[in-house]
Design a protein around this motif. Structure first.
Motif, PDB file in Angstrom:
ATOM      1  N   ARG A 126       0.838  -1.201   0.000  1.00 20.02           N
ATOM      2  CA  ARG A 126       0.000   0.000   0.000  1.00 20.02           C
ATOM      3  C   ARG A 126       0.871   1.249   0.000  1.00 20.02           C
ATOM      4  NH1 ARG A 126      -5.163  -1.514   0.340  1.00 20.02           N
ATOM      5  NH2 ARG A 126      -5.703  -3.419   1.477  1.00 20.02           N
ATOM      6  N   ALA A 127       1.885   1.259   0.836  1.00 20.01           N
ATOM      7  CA  ALA A 127       2.783   2.417   0.895  1.00 20.01           C
ATOM      8  C   ALA A 127       3.554   2.570  -0.407  1.00 20.01           C
ATOM      9  CB  ALA A 127       3.747   2.268   2.069  1.00 20.01           C
ATOM     10  N   LEU A 128       3.935   1.452  -1.011  1.00 21.65           N
ATOM     11  CA  LEU A 128       4.661   1.531  -2.275  1.00 21.65           C
ATOM     12  C   LEU A 128       3.778   2.127  -3.364  1.00 21.65           C
ATOM     13  CD1 LEU A 128       6.908  -1.324  -3.733  1.00 21.65           C
ATOM     14  CD2 LEU A 128       5.717   0.331  -5.158  1.00 21.65           C
ATOM     15  N   LEU A 129       2.531   1.655  -3.454  1.00 23.64           N
ATOM     16  CA  LEU A 129       1.636   2.168  -4.485  1.00 23.64           C
ATOM     17  C   LEU A 129       1.370   3.659  -4.288  1.00 23.64           C
ATOM     18  CD1 LEU A 129      -0.081   1.408  -6.962  1.00 23.64           C
ATOM     19  CD2 LEU A 129      -1.980   0.952  -5.398  1.00 23.64           C
ATOM     20  N   ALA A 130       1.307   4.084  -3.032  1.00 24.04           N
ATOM     21  CA  ALA A 130       1.025   5.491  -2.747  1.00 24.04           C
ATOM     22  C   ALA A 130       2.226   6.394  -2.973  1.00 24.04           C
ATOM     23  CB  ALA A 130       0.540   5.635  -1.307  1.00 24.04           C
ATOM     24  N   SER A 131       3.423   5.811  -3.046  1.00 24.20           N
ATOM     25  CA  SER A 131       4.621   6.631  -3.253  1.00 24.20           C
ATOM     26  C   SER A 131       4.713   7.007  -4.739  1.00 24.20           C
ATOM     27  CB  SER A 131       5.877   5.867  -2.834  1.00 24.20           C
ATOM     28  OG  SER A 131       6.074   4.719  -3.648  1.00 24.20           O
ATOM     29  N   PRO A 132       4.955   8.285  -5.052  1.00 25.93           N
ATOM     30  CA  PRO A 132       4.967   8.710  -6.466  1.00 25.93           C
ATOM     31  C   PRO A 132       6.125   8.084  -7.244  1.00 25.93           C
ATOM     32  CG  PRO A 132       4.746  10.590  -4.972  1.00 25.93           C
ATOM     33  CD  PRO A 132       5.126   9.414  -4.133  1.00 25.93           C
ATOM     34  N   PRO A 133       5.848   7.452  -8.387  1.00 27.62           N
ATOM     35  CA  PRO A 133       6.939   6.954  -9.230  1.00 27.62           C
ATOM     36  C   PRO A 133       7.825   8.086  -9.727  1.00 27.62           C
ATOM     37  CG  PRO A 133       4.823   6.047  -9.929  1.00 27.62           C
ATOM     38  CD  PRO A 133       4.533   7.138  -8.959  1.00 27.62           C
ATOM     39  N   THR A 134       7.216   9.241 -10.006  1.00 21.94           N
ATOM     40  CA  THR A 134       7.930  10.454 -10.394  1.00 21.94           C
ATOM     41  C   THR A 134       7.209  11.633  -9.763  1.00 21.94           C
ATOM     42  OG1 THR A 134       6.657  11.052 -12.365  1.00 21.94           O
ATOM     43  CG2 THR A 134       8.371   9.383 -12.652  1.00 21.94           C
ATOM     44  N   ASP A 135       7.826  12.800  -9.818  1.00 21.04           N
ATOM     45  CA  ASP A 135       7.192  13.982  -9.242  1.00 21.04           C
ATOM     46  C   ASP A 135       5.885  14.331  -9.924  1.00 21.04           C
ATOM     47  OD1 ASP A 135       9.090  14.362  -7.326  1.00 21.04           O
ATOM     48  OD2 ASP A 135      10.240  15.861  -8.443  1.00 21.04           O
ATOM     49  N   ARG A 136       5.743  13.939 -11.190  1.00 18.11           N
ATOM     50  CA  ARG A 136       4.575  14.351 -11.958  1.00 18.11           C
ATOM     51  C   ARG A 136       3.526  13.256 -12.113  1.00 18.11           C
ATOM     52  NH1 ARG A 136       5.565  19.110 -14.958  1.00 18.11           N
ATOM     53  NH2 ARG A 136       7.667  19.889 -14.630  1.00 18.11           N
ATOM     54  N   LEU A 137       3.754  12.122 -11.508  1.00 20.61           N
ATOM     55  CA  LEU A 137       2.821  10.997 -11.592  1.00 20.61           C
ATOM     56  C   LEU A 137       2.583  10.456 -10.197  1.00 20.61           C
ATOM     57  CD1 LEU A 137       1.236   8.697 -12.995  1.00 20.61           C
ATOM     58  CD2 LEU A 137       3.423   7.556 -13.396  1.00 20.61           C
ATOM     59  N   VAL A 138       1.307  10.450  -9.771  1.00 28.44           N
ATOM     60  CA  VAL A 138       0.938  10.001  -8.435  1.00 28.44           C
ATOM     61  C   VAL A 138      -0.282   9.092  -8.544  1.00 28.44           C
ATOM     62  CG1 VAL A 138       0.259  10.729  -6.118  1.00 28.44           C
ATOM     63  CG2 VAL A 138       1.780  12.169  -7.452  1.00 28.44           C
ATOM     64  N   PHE A 139      -0.319   8.061  -7.704  1.00 30.45           N
ATOM     65  CA  PHE A 139      -1.475   7.177  -7.642  1.00 30.45           C
ATOM     66  C   PHE A 139      -2.357   7.548  -6.452  1.00 30.45           C
ATOM     67  CE2 PHE A 139       1.470   4.629 -10.133  1.00 30.45           C
ATOM     68  CZ  PHE A 139       0.642   4.159 -11.133  1.00 30.45           C
ATOM     69  N   ALA A 140      -3.640   7.276  -6.577  1.00 38.66           N
ATOM     70  CA  ALA A 140      -4.594   7.510  -5.498  1.00 38.66           C
ATOM     71  C   ALA A 140      -5.682   6.457  -5.563  1.00 38.66           C
ATOM     72  CB  ALA A 140      -5.192   8.912  -5.604  1.00 38.66           C
ATOM     73  N   GLY A 141      -6.389   6.285  -4.465  1.00 40.87           N
ATOM     74  CA  GLY A 141      -7.464   5.299  -4.393  1.00 40.87           C
ATOM     75  C   GLY A 141      -7.459   4.624  -3.041  1.00 40.87           C
ATOM     76  N   GLU A 142      -8.523   3.902  -2.728  1.00 44.66           N
ATOM     77  CA  GLU A 142      -8.600   3.272  -1.408  1.00 44.66           C
ATOM     78  C   GLU A 142      -7.443   2.323  -1.145  1.00 44.66           C
ATOM     79  OE1 GLU A 142      -9.320  -0.107  -0.958  1.00 44.66           O
ATOM     80  OE2 GLU A 142      -9.804  -0.638  -3.025  1.00 44.66           O
ATOM     81  N   ALA A 143      -6.908   1.700  -2.174  1.00 45.93           N
ATOM     82  CA  ALA A 143      -5.800   0.767  -1.987  1.00 45.93           C
ATOM     83  C   ALA A 143      -4.526   1.461  -1.533  1.00 45.93           C
ATOM     84  CB  ALA A 143      -5.531   0.000  -3.275  1.00 45.93           C
ATOM     85  N   CYS A 144      -4.450   2.778  -1.723  1.00 45.21           N
ATOM     86  CA  CYS A 144      -3.271   3.545  -1.308  1.00 45.21           C
ATOM     87  C   CYS A 144      -3.335   3.973   0.149  1.00 45.21           C
ATOM     88  CB  CYS A 144      -3.118   4.787  -2.181  1.00 45.21           C
ATOM     89  SG  CYS A 144      -2.757   4.451  -3.915  1.00 45.21           S
ATOM     90  N   SER A 145      -4.468   3.769   0.794  1.00 50.24           N
ATOM     91  CA  SER A 145      -4.622   4.192   2.179  1.00 50.24           C
ATOM     92  C   SER A 145      -3.932   3.215   3.116  1.00 50.24           C
ATOM     93  CB  SER A 145      -6.109   4.291   2.538  1.00 50.24           C
ATOM     94  OG  SER A 145      -6.283   4.590   3.899  1.00 50.24           O
ATOM     95  N   ALA A 146      -3.228   3.740   4.100  1.00 46.85           N
ATOM     96  CA  ALA A 146      -2.486   2.885   5.030  1.00 46.85           C
ATOM     97  C   ALA A 146      -3.407   2.108   5.956  1.00 46.85           C
ATOM     98  CB  ALA A 146      -1.522   3.735   5.860  1.00 46.85           C
ATOM     99  N   HIS A 147      -4.544   2.687   6.334  1.00 46.39           N
ATOM    100  CA  HIS A 147      -5.421   2.001   7.279  1.00 46.39           C
ATOM    101  C   HIS A 147      -6.917   2.235   7.053  1.00 46.39           C
ATOM    102  CE1 HIS A 147      -5.459   5.986   9.088  1.00 46.39           C
ATOM    103  NE2 HIS A 147      -4.162   5.926   9.246  1.00 46.39           N
ATOM    104  N   ASP A 148      -7.286   3.021   6.042  1.00 46.20           N
ATOM    105  CA  ASP A 148      -8.702   3.208   5.724  1.00 46.20           C
ATOM    106  C   ASP A 148      -9.042   2.635   4.354  1.00 46.20           C
ATOM    107  OD1 ASP A 148      -9.619   4.486   8.064  1.00 46.20           O
ATOM    108  OD2 ASP A 148      -8.697   6.362   7.430  1.00 46.20           O
ATOM    109  N   PHE A 149      -8.244   1.675   3.894  1.00 45.40           N
ATOM    110  CA  PHE A 149      -8.521   1.001   2.630  1.00 45.40           C
ATOM    111  C   PHE A 149      -9.877   0.320   2.716  1.00 45.40           C
ATOM    112  CE2 PHE A 149      -5.558  -1.315   5.340  1.00 45.40           C
ATOM    113  CZ  PHE A 149      -6.259  -2.471   5.636  1.00 45.40           C
ATOM    114  N   SER A 150     -10.437   0.052   1.563  1.00 47.28           N
ATOM    115  CA  SER A 150     -11.754  -0.578   1.405  1.00 47.28           C
ATOM    116  C   SER A 150     -12.900   0.374   1.696  1.00 47.28           C
ATOM    117  CB  SER A 150     -11.916  -1.856   2.262  1.00 47.28           C
ATOM    118  OG  SER A 150     -12.180  -1.558   3.616  1.00 47.28           O
TER     119      SER A 150
END
Length: 416
Positions: A362-386
């Motif tokens: 989850r933390a990996l997915l939430a970390s930006p691959p680059t400064d200009r590309l970021v992921f978001a969504g419930e799967a990126c939440s550390a403890h409020d996923f789903s």
């Protein structure tokens, strides 16, 4: 006209990101594959009755940002206690059995906390021949969309440690709230993103309706869409796509049945179909006093009923309810709406769970691959996923990362 940020996916996360960036003075564009906004938050109105096909509860409501948004937008909020843990008249589930099942859950939770399995497989914390193992797998199906053997123990506890007992509802619909939150935002609906080229100073987004260029992009689509490669990224971001594959969407679906004689059962009550089987449904009777039953199927049951199809699922629900409430009552039930989230090509399932050994993804997915590309969504939440609020919070966090990047580079907002 230039756009500062394109947000791919107009669910709760994408809408939250767009609102946050707009409030910072940035120009935004939401690009959504479906012909509507909201994603897995979808209120379908049948006659006069709004029915939530996806998320329906404001979980951890006292700290839920969507509860505050609902209040700000004038939505009525129902704060009455959920009936999930009750069994109407103890039908098919005696008081002694309910106590034994509750003790089994406490046993599982105690083992996960005090003697966590080396495998990180939640199912390894309790014997498979435990008499209440099917019940526990049923609960896992509802909470995670998958049975215990497919769920990370660390991930399960991460949610449990932060969730509260406050669960509120919106009589007008959770999906309706999320859709209203998108009002006024620039949108391109029914537009599928095929590829994102993020190697230059300008990001090039290829869609089935042409190419869009932007300074930055927030990708807020479900993990199954990322994992199966529906969007090609250049340069490749294999670590993030692998993380998405380790956070698959579980199976959770709903079916709504109309009741011919609503007064035959009390409102705001609940039944579990068969507490001794993971292949069973959870039935919320007359929510808000309406003449309907909300049938909820998760995990093993949802998978099996998907194979059974529409008619098979209806027959299964009516059979379980008939066994508990009588054949005369069951004869007056008819289907009015339902969801099959796994069949939605731009969604792929209900909500994410971490596979054993992969809670850190989850933390990996939430970390930006680059400064200009970021992921978001419930799967990126550390403890409020789903949850929808976990998706919403991840969207605001992604927007803040993008804004910080644009600020560092001295890029002022594009003129509207």
């Amino acid at each position: 006209m230039e756009t500062d940020v394109v947000i791919v996916g107009a669910g709760a996360a994408g809408i939250a990101a767009a609102r946050r960036l707009r409030d910072r003075g940035r120009s935004v564009l939401l690009v959504e594959a479906m012909p509507r906004v909201g994603g897995r938050a979808h209120t379908l109105t049948v006659g006069p009755v709004p029915l939530d096909m996806g998320c329906g509860w404001l979980h951890s409501a006292e700290r839920n940002p969507l509860a505050r948004l609902a209040k700000a937008l004038g939505y009525k909020i129902d704060r009455s206690q959920a009936a999930w843990q009750d069994q109407l008249r103890n039908l098919g589930f005696s008081t002694a059995e309910q106590q034994a099942a509750g003790q089994a859950y406490e046993e599982l939770e105690g083992a996960l906390r005090n003697n966590p399995p080396d495998s990180d497989r939640a199912g390894d914390a309790i014997p498979r021949d435990h008499p209440w193992r099917p019940y526990l797998d049923m609960l896992s199906g509802a909470l995670n969309g998958a049975e215990l053997d497919r769920v990370s123990a660390r991930d399960l506890l991460a949610y449990d440690d932060h969730a509260t007992e406050e669960n509120w509802r919106l009589p007008a619909g959770y999906g309706a709230l999320i859709a209203d939150a998108a009002a006024g935002l620039p949108l391109r609906l029914d537009t599928k993103v095929r590829a994102i080229d993020h190697q230059g100073t300008r990001i090039r987004i290829e869609t089935d309706r042409g190419v869009i260029e932007t300074r930055a992009v927030v990708v807020a689509v479900p993990t199954d869409i990322l994992a199966r490669g529906d969007i090609a990224f250049s340069p490749a971001i294999d670590d993030h796509l692998h993380a998405a594959a380790c956070l698959p969407l579980g199976r959770v679906d709903k079916l709504f049945l109309a009741i011919a004689d609503a007064e035959a059962v009390p409102s705001e009550t609940h039944l579990l179909g068969n507490p001794h089987s993971a292949h069973t449904g959870s039935y919320y009777l007359r929510p808000f006093g309406r003449p309907v039953i909300e049938c909820f199927f998760g995990g093993i049951a949802a998978c099996a009923l998907e194979e059974a199809g529409d008619a098979g699922r209806v027959a299964f629900a009516i059979q379980e309810l008939g066994r508990l409430l009588g054949s005369d009552f069951a004869a007056g039930l008819r289907p009015i709406a339902g969801s099959w989230w796994h069949r939605e090509p731009s969604i792929g399932g209900a909500y994410s769970h971490a596979l054993p050994g992969h809670a850190d993804k989850r933390a990996l997915l939430a970390s930006p691959p680059t400064d200009r590309l970021v992921f978001a969504g419930e799967a990126c939440s550390a403890h409020d996923f789903s949850t929808a609020h976990g998706a919403w919070q991840s969207g605001t966090e992604a927007a803040d990362r993008i804004e910080a990047m644009l600020g560092r580079t001295g890029e002022s907002p594009c003129a509207p």
